[in-house]
Every structure is written in C-alpha cells, then in structure tokens.
Design a protein around this motif. Sequence first.
Motif, PDB file in Angstrom:
ATOM      1  N   GLN A   1       0.837  -1.207   0.000  1.00  0.00           N
ATOM      2  CA  GLN A   1       0.000   0.000   0.000  1.00  0.00           C
ATOM      3  C   GLN A   1       0.871   1.257   0.000  1.00  0.00           C
TER       4      GLN A   1
ATOM      5  N   LYS B   1       2.418   1.655  -3.385  1.00  0.00           N
ATOM      6  CA  LYS B   1       1.406   2.142  -4.337  1.00  0.00           C
ATOM      7  C   LYS B   1       1.265   3.670  -4.205  1.00  0.00           C
ATOM      8  N   ALA B   2       1.190   4.166  -2.969  1.00  0.00           N
ATOM      9  CA  ALA B   2       1.059   5.607  -2.731  1.00  0.00           C
ATOM     10  C   ALA B   2       2.293   6.348  -3.250  1.00  0.00           C
ATOM     11  N   GLU B   3       3.474   5.762  -3.025  1.00  0.00           N
ATOM     12  CA  GLU B   3       4.713   6.392  -3.485  1.00  0.00           C
ATOM     13  C   GLU B   3       4.769   6.426  -5.020  1.00  0.00           C
ATOM     14  N   THR B   4       4.325   5.345  -5.646  1.00  0.00           N
ATOM     15  CA  THR B   4       4.292   5.283  -7.112  1.00  0.00           C
ATOM     16  C   THR B   4       3.345   6.340  -7.678  1.00  0.00           C
ATOM     17  N   GLU B   5       2.196   6.493  -7.034  1.00  0.00           N
ATOM     18  CA  GLU B   5       1.232   7.506  -7.491  1.00  0.00           C
ATOM     19  C   GLU B   5       1.812   8.916  -7.351  1.00  0.00           C
ATOM     20  N   ALA B   6       2.529   9.157  -6.251  1.00  0.00           N
ATOM     21  CA  ALA B   6       3.162  10.472  -6.049  1.00  0.00           C
ATOM     22  C   ALA B   6       4.217  10.724  -7.126  1.00  0.00           C
ATOM     23  N   LYS B   7       4.967   9.673  -7.482  1.00  0.00           N
ATOM     24  CA  LYS B   7       5.996   9.820  -8.522  1.00  0.00           C
ATOM     25  C   LYS B   7       5.359  10.050  -9.889  1.00  0.00           C
ATOM     26  N   ASP B   8       4.249   9.357 -10.165  1.00  0.00           N
ATOM     27  CA  ASP B   8       3.533   9.575 -11.428  1.00  0.00           C
ATOM     28  C   ASP B   8       3.095  11.035 -11.544  1.00  0.00           C
ATOM     29  N   HIS B   9       2.603  11.568 -10.418  1.00  0.00           N
ATOM     30  CA  HIS B   9       2.159  12.970 -10.387  1.00  0.00           C
ATOM     31  C   HIS B   9       3.340  13.914 -10.661  1.00  0.00           C
TER      32      HIS B   9
ATOM     33  N   GLU C   1       4.325  13.842 -14.279  1.00  0.00           N
ATOM     34  CA  GLU C   1       3.379  14.635 -15.069  1.00  0.00           C
ATOM     35  C   GLU C   1       3.717  16.123 -14.991  1.00  0.00           C
TER      36      GLU C   1
END
Length: 141
Positions: free
Chosen positions: A51, A54-62, A65
């Motif tokens: 979990q 997943k949160a860290e990956t989402e932050a990196k995706d942001h 971008e």
Amino acid sequence: MELAAGISAASSALEIAKAMRQIGKDYDAVVIKGQVVDLMDKLLDVKTALQDAKAETEAKDHEIEQLKQAAQVRVETVERHGMRFRASQVREGEPQGLPFCSRCDQVDGRMITTADNGRGVKCPQCKATFEHARFYLWDND
Ligand SMILES: [Zn+2]
C-alpha cells in the motif's frame, strides 16, 4: 524503501510457510497456531508495504506529469549565454526579458523568472544570484 520492506516481509512469510509444510506428527496445535499467527503478521507487513509503495508510485507519477508539463514550456524558450529565456514574440529565435533561474531549472525542473538586482539577476525562489546575467528588452515585446 517500502518495496524492500515488502520483499523482506514476503520472504519471512515464505520461510514460515516452508516450516509449516514440514511439520510432523511431533508438533502440537499450539506450535502450529503460533506459526499461523506469525504468518498472518508477516502477510500484514507485506500488505502495508505494498500500500505504501502504491502511494509512493502515485506520487511519482504525479511528479513526472508535472515535469512533463515543465518540459513543454522549454519549447517556447531560447538559451543564451548559458541561461534560458522566454522566446521573443516579435524577434524569432531571440530571447526576451529576464532569464529563468538555472539552479531551479536543473535541480527542481521549474522555470522561475529571475529579478533584476542591479548587479545581475536574483532568483526569488532559491535566492541564487547570477552576477553577469544579461537580459533582453525589445521595444515591441
Ligand atoms: Zn532559483
């Protein structure tokens, strides 16, 4: 870090499962229950680590971008004397105005316009100064 913790917890869970597979008749229910509790504990660690990852990956995706958007701004800029400027709207290929901060551009990927400080320019964000920076002010821009 979260992924490393998850992999470590998953390895521990597998070790416990392997030990449980080799349980013979000489083991009693208390030992088996204890190993099941350990196994559940390690699987919970795996779930938590995944979990977090997943949160860290989402932050990196942001962040990626945002960097892509910052990179698009570069298309409309001109480099001159080692500094990047907004491109002139009236003189093709020429810089216009004050340069962007090189430090913020390289370190943070952000285009911060510097301000004239009398001896050169200064970044309002990181306070870096560029003593010999030039700037370009065209009449029609
Ligand atoms: Zn700066």
